[in-house]
Design a protein around this motif. Structure first.
Motif, PDB file in Angstrom:
ATOM      1  N   THR A 150       4.580  -2.694  60.683  1.00  0.00           N
ATOM      2  CA  THR A 150       4.371  -1.230  60.429  1.00  0.00           C
ATOM      3  C   THR A 150       3.939  -0.579  61.639  1.00  0.00           C
ATOM      4  O   THR A 150       3.504  -0.959  62.210  1.00  0.00           O
ATOM      5  N   THR A 151       4.216   0.863  61.643  1.00  0.00           N
ATOM      6  CA  THR A 151       4.324   1.767  62.609  1.00  0.00           C
ATOM      7  C   THR A 151       2.962   2.519  62.419  1.00  0.00           C
ATOM      8  O   THR A 151       2.015   2.562  61.804  1.00  0.00           O
ATOM      9  N   TYR A 152       2.635   2.622  63.472  1.00  0.00           N
ATOM     10  CA  TYR A 152       2.001   3.678  64.091  1.00  0.00           C
ATOM     11  C   TYR A 152       2.340   4.423  64.758  1.00  0.00           C
ATOM     12  O   TYR A 152       2.982   4.952  66.132  1.00  0.00           O
ATOM     13  N   LYS A 153       2.004   6.090  64.410  1.00  0.00           N
ATOM     14  CA  LYS A 153       1.862   7.950  65.405  1.00  0.00           C
ATOM     15  C   LYS A 153       1.168   8.998  65.153  1.00  0.00           C
ATOM     16  O   LYS A 153       0.532   9.213  63.781  1.00  0.00           O
ATOM     17  N   ALA A 154       0.265   9.161  66.778  1.00  0.00           N
ATOM     18  CA  ALA A 154      -0.801   9.969  67.282  1.00  0.00           C
ATOM     19  C   ALA A 154      -0.362  10.499  66.691  1.00  0.00           C
ATOM     20  O   ALA A 154       0.933  11.373  66.077  1.00  0.00           O
ATOM     21  N   GLY A 155      -1.699  11.606  66.139  1.00  0.00           N
ATOM     22  CA  GLY A 155      -0.918  12.636  65.538  1.00  0.00           C
ATOM     23  C   GLY A 155      -2.000  13.116  63.774  1.00  0.00           C
ATOM     24  O   GLY A 155      -2.748  12.290  63.447  1.00  0.00           O
ATOM     25  N   ASN A 156      -0.776  13.810  62.794  1.00  0.00           N
ATOM     26  CA  ASN A 156      -0.807  14.490  61.854  1.00  0.00           C
ATOM     27  C   ASN A 156      -1.197  12.711  60.565  1.00  0.00           C
ATOM     28  O   ASN A 156       0.100  12.358  61.178  1.00  0.00           O
ATOM     29  N   ALA A 157      -2.700  12.776  61.250  1.00  0.00           N
ATOM     30  CA  ALA A 157      -2.735  10.698  60.077  1.00  0.00           C
ATOM     31  C   ALA A 157      -1.232  11.093  58.349  1.00  0.00           C
ATOM     32  O   ALA A 157      -1.473   9.975  58.080  1.00  0.00           O
ATOM     33  N   LEU A 158      -1.610  12.262  57.945  1.00  0.00           N
ATOM     34  CA  LEU A 158      -0.906  12.243  56.677  1.00  0.00           C
ATOM     35  C   LEU A 158       0.729  11.732  57.183  1.00  0.00           C
ATOM     36  O   LEU A 158       1.218  11.336  56.226  1.00  0.00           O
ATOM     37  N   VAL A 159       1.026  11.605  58.169  1.00  0.00           N
ATOM     38  CA  VAL A 159       2.670  11.210  58.593  1.00  0.00           C
ATOM     39  C   VAL A 159       2.803  10.060  58.975  1.00  0.00           C
ATOM     40  O   VAL A 159       2.898   8.926  59.464  1.00  0.00           O
ATOM     41  N   GLY A 160       1.535  10.168  60.397  1.00  0.00           N
ATOM     42  CA  GLY A 160       1.775   9.023  61.821  1.00  0.00           C
ATOM     43  C   GLY A 160       0.799   7.528  61.078  1.00  0.00           C
ATOM     44  O   GLY A 160       1.623   6.491  62.229  1.00  0.00           O
ATOM     45  N   GLU A 161       0.295   7.747  59.950  1.00  0.00           N
ATOM     46  CA  GLU A 161      -0.827   6.767  59.872  1.00  0.00           C
ATOM     47  C   GLU A 161      -0.387   6.053  58.732  1.00  0.00           C
ATOM     48  O   GLU A 161      -0.995   5.648  58.063  1.00  0.00           O
ATOM     49  N   LYS A 162       0.953   6.104  58.180  1.00  0.00           N
ATOM     50  CA  LYS A 162       1.483   5.213  57.309  1.00  0.00           C
ATOM     51  C   LYS A 162       1.274   4.408  56.890  1.00  0.00           C
ATOM     52  O   LYS A 162       1.098   3.482  57.937  1.00  0.00           O
ATOM     53  N   GLY A 163       1.262   3.466  55.338  1.00  0.00           N
ATOM     54  CA  GLY A 163       0.791   2.193  55.361  1.00  0.00           C
ATOM     55  C   GLY A 163       2.452   1.741  55.499  1.00  0.00           C
ATOM     56  O   GLY A 163       1.913  -0.191  54.907  1.00  0.00           O
ATOM     57  N   GLY A 164       3.222   2.030  55.771  1.00  0.00           N
ATOM     58  CA  GLY A 164       4.799   0.903  55.997  1.00  0.00           C
ATOM     59  C   GLY A 164       4.786   1.631  57.220  1.00  0.00           C
ATOM     60  O   GLY A 164       4.455   1.042  58.197  1.00  0.00           O
ATOM     61  N   TYR A 165       6.132   2.272  56.881  1.00  0.00           N
ATOM     62  CA  TYR A 165       7.140   2.369  58.060  1.00  0.00           C
ATOM     63  C   TYR A 165       7.222   3.846  58.342  1.00  0.00           C
ATOM     64  O   TYR A 165       8.461   4.100  57.319  1.00  0.00           O
ATOM     65  N   GLU A 166       7.366   3.922  59.421  1.00  0.00           N
ATOM     66  CA  GLU A 166       7.490   5.713  59.834  1.00  0.00           C
ATOM     67  C   GLU A 166       8.792   5.510  60.866  1.00  0.00           C
ATOM     68  O   GLU A 166       7.853   5.833  61.984  1.00  0.00           O
ATOM     69  N   TYR A 167       9.800   6.624  60.366  1.00  0.00           N
ATOM     70  CA  TYR A 167      10.976   6.095  61.094  1.00  0.00           C
ATOM     71  C   TYR A 167      10.166   7.430  62.603  1.00  0.00           C
ATOM     72  O   TYR A 167      10.685   6.606  63.443  1.00  0.00           O
ATOM     73  N   THR A 168       9.672   8.160  62.564  1.00  0.00           N
ATOM     74  CA  THR A 168       9.218   9.116  63.395  1.00  0.00           C
ATOM     75  C   THR A 168       8.148   7.772  64.429  1.00  0.00           C
ATOM     76  O   THR A 168       7.880   8.503  65.543  1.00  0.00           O
ATOM     77  N   ALA A 169       7.897   7.038  64.319  1.00  0.00           N
ATOM     78  CA  ALA A 169       6.811   6.471  64.915  1.00  0.00           C
ATOM     79  C   ALA A 169       7.047   5.498  66.419  1.00  0.00           C
ATOM     80  O   ALA A 169       8.573   5.072  65.494  1.00  0.00           O
ATOM     81  N   GLY A 170       6.777   5.924  67.841  1.00  0.00           N
ATOM     82  CA  GLY A 170       7.460   5.000  68.314  1.00  0.00           C
ATOM     83  C   GLY A 170       6.142   3.769  68.634  1.00  0.00           C
ATOM     84  O   GLY A 170       6.369   3.302  69.969  1.00  0.00           O
ATOM     85  N   LEU A 171       5.445   3.298  67.721  1.00  0.00           N
ATOM     86  CA  LEU A 171       4.500   2.007  68.220  1.00  0.00           C
ATOM     87  C   LEU A 171       4.435   1.220  66.165  1.00  0.00           C
ATOM     88  O   LEU A 171       4.772   2.102  65.454  1.00  0.00           O
ATOM     89  N   ILE A 172       4.899   0.352  66.694  1.00  0.00           N
ATOM     90  CA  ILE A 172       3.996  -1.003  66.284  1.00  0.00           C
ATOM     91  C   ILE A 172       3.105  -1.279  66.046  1.00  0.00           C
ATOM     92  O   ILE A 172       2.621  -2.129  67.208  1.00  0.00           O
ATOM     93  N   ARG A 173       2.146  -1.055  65.097  1.00  0.00           N
ATOM     94  CA  ARG A 173       0.573  -1.929  64.725  1.00  0.00           C
ATOM     95  C   ARG A 173       0.416  -3.177  64.528  1.00  0.00           C
ATOM     96  O   ARG A 173      -0.598  -4.192  65.038  1.00  0.00           O
ATOM     97  N   GLY A 174       1.724  -3.714  64.115  1.00  0.00           N
ATOM     98  CA  GLY A 174       1.824  -5.620  64.460  1.00  0.00           C
ATOM     99  C   GLY A 174       2.843  -5.921  62.637  1.00  0.00           C
ATOM    100  O   GLY A 174       3.701  -5.151  62.493  1.00  0.00           O
ATOM    101  N   PHE A 175       2.897  -7.008  62.613  1.00  0.00           N
ATOM    102  CA  PHE A 175       3.792  -7.875  61.477  1.00  0.00           C
ATOM    103  C   PHE A 175       2.681  -8.712  60.541  1.00  0.00           C
ATOM    104  O   PHE A 175       2.360  -9.368  60.872  1.00  0.00           O
ATOM    105  N   GLY A 176       3.366  -7.478  59.156  1.00  0.00           N
ATOM    106  CA  GLY A 176       2.314  -8.276  58.224  1.00  0.00           C
ATOM    107  C   GLY A 176       3.012  -9.296  57.237  1.00  0.00           C
ATOM    108  O   GLY A 176       4.377  -9.020  57.164  1.00  0.00           O
ATOM    109  N   MET A 177       1.739  -9.504  56.135  1.00  0.00           N
ATOM    110  CA  MET A 177       2.694 -10.562  55.173  1.00  0.00           C
ATOM    111  C   MET A 177       3.380  -9.317  53.914  1.00  0.00           C
ATOM    112  O   MET A 177       4.168 -10.650  53.537  1.00  0.00           O
ATOM    113  N   THR A 178       2.475  -8.728  53.756  1.00  0.00           N
ATOM    114  CA  THR A 178       2.407  -7.975  52.828  1.00  0.00           C
ATOM    115  C   THR A 178       3.035  -6.959  53.118  1.00  0.00           C
ATOM    116  O   THR A 178       2.583  -5.885  53.677  1.00  0.00           O
TER     117      THR A 178
END
Length: 963
Positions: free
Chosen positions: A73-101
């Motif tokens: 699951t990724t993270y991207k600073a800035g606009n939360a509607l883009v960067g803090e998606k609950g899945g994987y946002e291709y333009t993000a440069g950070l991974i929050r971790g590796f989840g189970m579901t």
């Protein structure tokens, strides 16, 4: 095979010319190698369509319909509607971790659900035996930078070389995630036990160094955060000994601690990241973690892990996952196509088969919707996540049918899972559903007609019939009381009132179809009458589906929008123009009401001018959202299947490509991808509630659908001209027999067979005759549609006026209006018959052009028995003579509370839905008899198509006989 897609998968499908390109000379890309999990991971921020302009999909490891989907699951600073998606946002440069579901393709920005028990590989130093920053205070310092150049994915496998030097690999079995971490130096794993996407109300973690096991649970809220709570459990074993370990619990971090817990029953809190653990390994360790998952218990999670993977090595688990995907993707074989076309197709098929998910553990136990542990029948699975937020609103239009065609046994288990869920809950929604409708009923009826009958069909029907009637105390439909009683939901109710009427009509059609198949003629007739309630929100003056107030249609409503500007939403995620075609079971009548084939074709052409315009002040379509899914195939009813083919070729070329933003909208657990698959196959299940298929044109020269198992027969499609750029059907043979019908009966789906197309470069006459169009189910169109009388104390068994008031059946009886009673109109020779309807069933017509058949005989006059509510109402009825000539007759009724001399029945008081009685005087009127042509024989009367001001109600129509 290690594959990268930078060479071709990022190249969009730019034009329809690509679709017609001949097959490449080199070896065809196999279905497995064609899957590109990055498609749909990037949001197109240039579009604002109402919902997210991207698939919201993810790369990761999963098996078809698996319980777990280990993934980043990724993270991207800035606009939360883009960067803090609950899945994987291709333009993000950070991974929050590796989840189970993971839920694939959901909306609900910021409330996506899933991602339980994320693991973060940390390559830094500890401080005094503890990780340097407490994640409950700030978890972001542990986010992992990465580059797409260092990612690899295959179905069932994901790998990334992180910028911190750690290489992470993921694979899975049905209920177990297997992860491998290769550290270059310092080796620590952070276990953010309360780090899931949505709010947490509690979690617990326990470390057992002796067995190299970490286990625990979390308690939180599911996708969309609408009030569906759940617990999940895990048990992880590691193949390397722990060098050290510890836990955090709020502000306290304790080195050497083996246990932490924080929990409450208060579901208003959010304990995310408040509880977790870390474990360290020897420098340079290569660690394999095997994590069993369960919704029942930690013990079951451990049993899932031990049974499914045990001592199996990572590569062997990966190989088994790959084998499962090769079988799944091999259920549909397409011949030819460029690498990009095959990538788009097989990625869509892959996404379609990620959900629903097995919910039972290896011992057969699963937690039911009654919060009790149940045991699934041997040889079956219990499936959950048949659609996020619990309604099936997305799945019933494409994905359920695709699963039936490819995995009919899974579809059978899905159907039984729905029946079991209903038994456990007593309702047709598994919880607080975000979307409207009893769409699980549509899924069941559709699957049933496709031949998926290995479930308790009679229990399903019995529950549908019992819960979807007045007094509406067991239904899960919002505003069901008003809908069941009056056949409409007034616009002041909001909550997308108008589109709910359309959705509920589809639900009722589905119930009727299942009832008919099981021989229940009475239930079939009852629900088919309700299936035509869409006519109550069709305005014949403007010839559009339109919001309706208790005083008439709201003709000021802008059909280019979703709501009326006062917060009263009328069309769910779509405009009135887009929803205006959602009458899949009776499109023939809708087309006639819209002015006929020519007029309706012009209107649909306007909608199709923009295929994916969104839902903000648009006259165009919104094909990336579910309510518009059926619209290209409406052309088949308009005797213009070639126009539908053109629209689908445009959609495939203009809306979809193989870039990360190549899915035009939220995939909604695979429904959009399933639609794309059907668009390519050239057939689509456009009549929801049946297994009928409407034909456009196959986009490949050869297609084979080979389902897993022997429940259904396979389908072979040949269209050899497609490879030469021929897109239009000029002839078709079904199992060798020539046909011009542009649709297939569900019997073809049940038995399987061959479709052999002859293709042409230009449109021809195939499928264009009136006899060629798909069926329109008109049964019930003329039935009474309003319940206006109720027993005393049971006012919730009907409503006359949309404000919960009805006539007292006892008071009517005292006035002579008993069921079947004759009510003479003074000395006119006209005698009305009071309806014989049972309590809670329709006893009058709210007119929309219903035909009332009369005994064929000459007559001197005609009169109508009825009233109006919320003001007077006037309309024009039509007398039909047996020689097919007609006569217009004006009909006017006063408001039922008005003192009008035409009153035939006068009552004191009325009943309310709350069980009380009201005061006042209320009346039923008889219109002044209108003179008829006595030289002709009366055949029938057509009630008014429309009325002004208030809402008209007609109890009976009678004529006076000639002497």
């Amino acid at each position: 095979m290690r594959k990268r897609y930078l060479a071709f998968a990022l190249a969009p499908l730019l034009s329809t010319a690509v679709l017609a390109a001949p097959a490449q000379a080199h070896r065809e890309l196999s279905p497995f190698d064609a899957v590109n999990q990055f498609i749909g991971t990037e949001m197109d921020t240039t579009q604002n369509k109402s919902n997210d302009a991207y698939g919201n999909t993810f790369p990761g490891a999963a098996v078809p319909f698996g319980m777990v989907q280990p993934s980043p699951t990724t993270y991207k600073a800035g606009n939360a509607l883009v960067g803090e998606k609950g899945g994987y946002e291709y333009t993000a440069g950070l991974i929050r971790g590796f989840g189970m579901t993971r839920y694939s393709g959901t909306g609900c920005t910021g409330r996506y659900g899933g991602y339980e028990f994320p693991t973060i590989p940390y390559a830094g130093d500890l401080v005094d035996g503890r990780i340097p920053t407490n994640p409950s205070v700030d978890v972001k310092p542990y986010y992992l930078s990465f580059s797409h150049a260092n990612e690899v994915e295959d179905p069932g496998y994901y790998k990334v070389a992180l910028d911190n030097g750690v290489t992470t690999e993921l694979t899975a079995s049905t209920r177990t995630a297997v992860s491998r971490f290769a550290f270059p130096g310092k080796a620590t794993l952070l276990l953010d036990v309360s780090g899931q996407n949505n709010r947490s109300f509690g979690s617990e973690v326990t470390i057992d160094p002796a067995t190299r096991t970490v286990s625990g649970w979390m308690y939180g809220v599911d996708v969309c955060d609408v009030g569906n709570y759940y617990k999940a459990y895990f048990s992880t074993t590691y193949d390397q000994p722990f060098a050290s370990y510890g836990t955090w619990n709020d502000a306290e971090m304790t080195a050497g601690s083996t246990h932490a817990i924080k929990s409450t029953t208060d579901t208003s809190v959010d304990y995310r990241h408040d509880t977790g653990a870390w474990i360290t390994f020897a420098d340079g360790a290569k660690v394999t973690a095997k994590t069993g998952f369960s919704y029942v218990s930690v013990a079951n999670a451990a049993a899932n892990r031990d049974k499914e993977v045990g001592k199996t090595r990572f590569e062997a688990v990966r190989a088994r996952a790959a084998s499962q995907w090769k079988q799944a993707l091999g259920t549909i074989d397409i011949a030819g196509g460029t690498d990009a076309r095959r990538t788009a197709f097989y990625t869509a098929l892959y996404h379609s088969l990620l959900h629903p998910n097995v919910r039972d553990d290896v011992n057969g136990q699963y937690l039911g919707y009654d919060n009790q542990v149940h045991l699934v029948q041997r040889g079956r699975h219990f499936y959950a996540n048949l659609n996020f937020a619990g309604s099936g609103w997305d799945m019933y239009r494409s994905q359920a049918q695709l699963i039936a065609l490819t995995f009919p046994k899974v579809a059978n288990d899905m159907a039984q899972s729905i029946v079991d869920m209903v038994k456990q809950r007593g309702s047709w929604a598994p919880g607080n559903a975000r979307m409207q409708g009893d769409n699980y009923q549509v899924i069941l009826a559709t699957l049933d007609d496709m031949g998926i009958t290995g479930y308790d069909r009679r229990a399903a029907l019995a529950s549908m019939v019992a819960t979807q009637k007045l007094p509406a105390v067991s239904t899960s439909r919002s505003d069901a009381y008003q809908y069941f009683a009056t056949g409409m939901i007034e616009n002041r109710k909001g909550d997308f009132a108008t589109s709910r009427v359309l959705e509920y009509a589809i639900d009722d059609f589905a119930v009727a179809q299942l009832a008919g198949r099981l021989g229940s003629d009475r239930d079939e007739a009852f629900f088919m009458a309700r299936a035509q309630n869409w006519m109550n929100v069709f305005d014949p003056v403007t010839q559009h589906i339109r919001p309706r107030e208790r005083t008439g249609f709201d003709r000021t409503f802008d059909l280019r929008v979703r709501e009326d500007g006062a917060g009263r939403g009328q069309f769910n995620q779509s405009t009135g123009y887009q929803y205006g075609w959602l009458v899949p079971h009776n499109l023939g009548t809708l087309i006639a009401k819209r002015g006929g084939v020519a007029a309706a074709t012009a209107q649909l052409d306007t909608l199709m001018a923009q295929l994916d315009a969104g839902a903000y002040t648009q006259t165009g379509n919104y094909l990336s959202n579910q309510p518009a899914f059926n619209t290209p195939w409406v052309y088949n009813w308009l005797q213009a299947p070639a126009k539908g083919t053109d629209a689908l070729y445009r959609a495939v070329a203009e809306m979809y490509d193989t870039t990360p933003s190549g899915l035009p909208g939220n995939d909604d657990q695979g429904s959009l991808s399933a639609w794309y698959v059907f668009a390519n196959l050239g057939v689509y299940p456009a009549i929801y509630g049946t297994g009928d298929l409407v034909i456009s044109a196959p986009m490949y020269s050869s297609i084979t659908i080979d389902p897993v198992g022997d429940v259904l027969g396979g389908i072979r499609i040949t269209a050899p001209g497609v490879r030469d750029g021929k897109r239009y059907v000029s002839a078709l043979r079904v199992n060798g027999a020539r046909t011009t019908a542009n649709w297939l009966d569900a019997r073809f789906v049940r038995t399987g067979g061959r479709l052999d197309f002859t293709m042409a470069a230009t449109p021809g006459t195939w499928g264009t005759a009136a006899k060629d169009v798909p069926p329109s189910y008109t049964q019930g169109s003329d039935a009474r549609n309003n319940v206006g009388t109720t027993p005393d104390g049971k006012g919730n068994l009907g409503s006359m006026d949309l404000s919960d008031w009805s006539f007292s059946r006892e008071a009517l009886a005292a006035a002579g209006a008993t069921p079947g009673a004759s009510l003479p109109l003074s000395d006119t020779g006209i005698a009305f018959t009071w309806p014989t309807a049972e309590p809670g069933t329709p006893d009058n017509w709210i007119p929309h052009g219903q035909r009332v058949d009369l005994p064929n005989r000459p007559a001197t006059a005609v009169s109508f028995l009825g009233l109006s509510t919320n003001g007077p109402a006037t309309g024009t009825a039509t007398v039909v003579y047996t020689d097919r000539t007609t006569q217009q007759v004006p009909v006017t009724f006063a408001d039922w509370a008005a003192a009008d001399p035409t009153a035939l029945i006068t009552l004191n008081g009325r009943n309310n839905a709350n069980g009380t009685a009201g005061t006042g005087t209320f009346r039923v009127f008889a219109t002044t008899p209108a003179t008829l042509d006595t030289t002709k024989t009366v055949d029938a009367v057509i009630l008014p198509e429309s009325t002004d001001k208030g809402i008209m109600h007609v109890f009976d129509v009678a004529v006076s006989a000639t002497h």
